[in-house]
Scaffold this active site. Structure first.
Site, PDB file in Angstrom:
ATOM      1  N   GLU A  97       0.823  -1.200   0.000  1.00  0.00           N
ATOM      2  CA  GLU A  97       0.000   0.000   0.000  1.00  0.00           C
ATOM      3  C   GLU A  97       0.865   1.262   0.000  1.00  0.00           C
ATOM      4  OE1 GLU A  97      -2.032  -2.916   2.940  1.00  0.00           O
ATOM      5  OE2 GLU A  97      -0.037  -2.588   2.062  1.00  0.00           O
ATOM      6  N   GLY A 112      14.104 -39.330   1.577  1.00  0.00           N
ATOM      7  CA  GLY A 112      13.757 -40.370   0.616  1.00  0.00           C
ATOM      8  C   GLY A 112      12.374 -40.930   0.827  1.00  0.00           C
ATOM      9  N   SER A 142       6.190 -41.090   5.462  1.00  0.00           N
ATOM     10  CA  SER A 142       5.791 -40.771   6.835  1.00  0.00           C
ATOM     11  C   SER A 142       4.927 -39.515   6.877  1.00  0.00           C
ATOM     12  CB  SER A 142       7.031 -40.590   7.718  1.00  0.00           C
ATOM     13  OG  SER A 142       7.794 -39.466   7.331  1.00  0.00           O
TER      14      SER A 142
END
Length: 343
Positions: A46, A285, A291
């Site tokens: 702004e 990996g 997970s």
């Protein structure tokens, strides 16, 4: 508002820990000023938009558009709501409210108290999507999680390694895909791999093929198996290592203790939140990627499919989610997934 979003996107990767914001000032249907937030600590969108207006007298008859609620607090810069008020702008159109606690409706309240006509929620969904990292961080108290991996046509992410081919990555996709991945890295605050990837590939995890800032490197190494001679521990970039062993900081590397008994992913994300990291790419990996998938703690995934067959090796992670886009990168393909059921 479309123009606000276009301007805001220019700041991607440079505004952390601030959001991306663009602003446009319109007088009698014509844009007379515009700006965007370039970098944290520098003037907000702004401010830049108002400064760009040549004839400041026109501000009193203009409408200011901005994709995110103007701030109302003193931080590294004065509050934008105060400047808008002082500039005499009579009308403000806002894409979406700011859920950051220091703002959270206060900017809108300040403007309305000053007699400014405020419209909120115009292109709300698009405005929130642009700052998905910022909103996830402040609303869910964790980074925005992006999963990324490359796999072959027959669904493998790596060959079966022997001692002869440790220390070098297995390339699956093409040079164009590699450059794109480095661009992605420049847009996020952190990048994470597990111990197996660090040992197999010896990655540097930098943006060396793209002109941008390299992310904070994150390594999950519970038992400190990665040698200090590895590229990820060379001290050239800030690095976080999650481990069960107590270690003091050294060589631009911070060690963070995690419990072997508790779930890994929530622990990691909680600590990354404490480190003020709003976004992270998980690059591998397979065990680490899976997970995050199994914990349902991922927001989007970027799957690159190379024009190769391995026939055997390390199989790719199994993911479910909505494919929102697909594109070709030469002889490779790219799939974007979105997790709409994320925690």
């Amino acid at each position: 508002m479309h123009r606000c979003l276009e301007l805001a996107k220019i700041g991607l990767g440079n505004t952390y820990s601030n959001p991306m914001v663009g602003s446009v000032i319109v007088h009698n249907g014509k844009i007379i000023g515009e700006g965007f937030h370039h970098k944290a600590g520098e003037p907000h969108a702004e401010v830049n938009a108002i400064k760009s207006v040549i004839n400041k007298e026109l501000l009193k008859e203009s409408t200011l558009y901005v994709n995110l609620e103007p701030c109302a607090h003193y931080g590294k810069t004065p509050p934008c709501s105060l400047l808008i008020k002082q500039s005499g702008i009579p009308r403000v159109v806002i894409g979406c409210t700011d859920s950051f606690s220091e703002v959270a409706g206060k900017g809108i309240g300040m403007l309305r108290a000053a007699g400014v006509e405020v419209t909120v929620g115009f292109m709300d969904a698009e405005s929130r999507e642009l700052n998905k990292r910022f909103f996830t961080f402040h609303e869910k108290k964790r980074p925005y999680v992006i999963l990324k991996w490359a796999q072959t046509l027959d669904g493998f992410i790596d060959v079966d390694r022997t001692s002869d081919n440790y220390g070098e990555p297995t390339w699956i996709t093409n040079a164009l895909s590699k450059k794109l991945v480095h661009k992605w890295r420049s847009q996020e605050q952190a990048i994470l791999v597990g111990v197996k990837t660090a040992l197999k590939d010896n990655p540097s995890l930098t943006t060396r093929e793209w002109a941008g800032t390299s992310p904070v490197r994150v390594l999950i190494d519970r038992h400190l198996k990665v040698p200090k001679s590895s590229l990820i521990l060379n001290g050239k970039l800030p690095t976080l290592v999650f481990t069960s062993k107590p270690m003091s900081p050294e060589n631009n590397t911070k060690y963070i203790n995690i419990s072997l008994q508790d779930d890994l992913v929530p622990q990691v994300l909680n600590e990354l939140f404490k480190e003020n990291l709003q976004s992270i790419i998980i690059e591998g990996g397979k065990q680490i990627l899976q997970s995050f998938i199994d914990a349902n703690l991922w927001d989007e995934a970027r799957l690159l499919v190379g024009n190769k067959m391995f026939f055997s090796g390390v199989s790719a992670p199994k993911i479910s989610g909505s494919i929102i886009m697909e594109e070709h990168l030469g002889d490779s393909r790219l799939f974007f997934y979105r997790n709409y059921l994320v925690k």
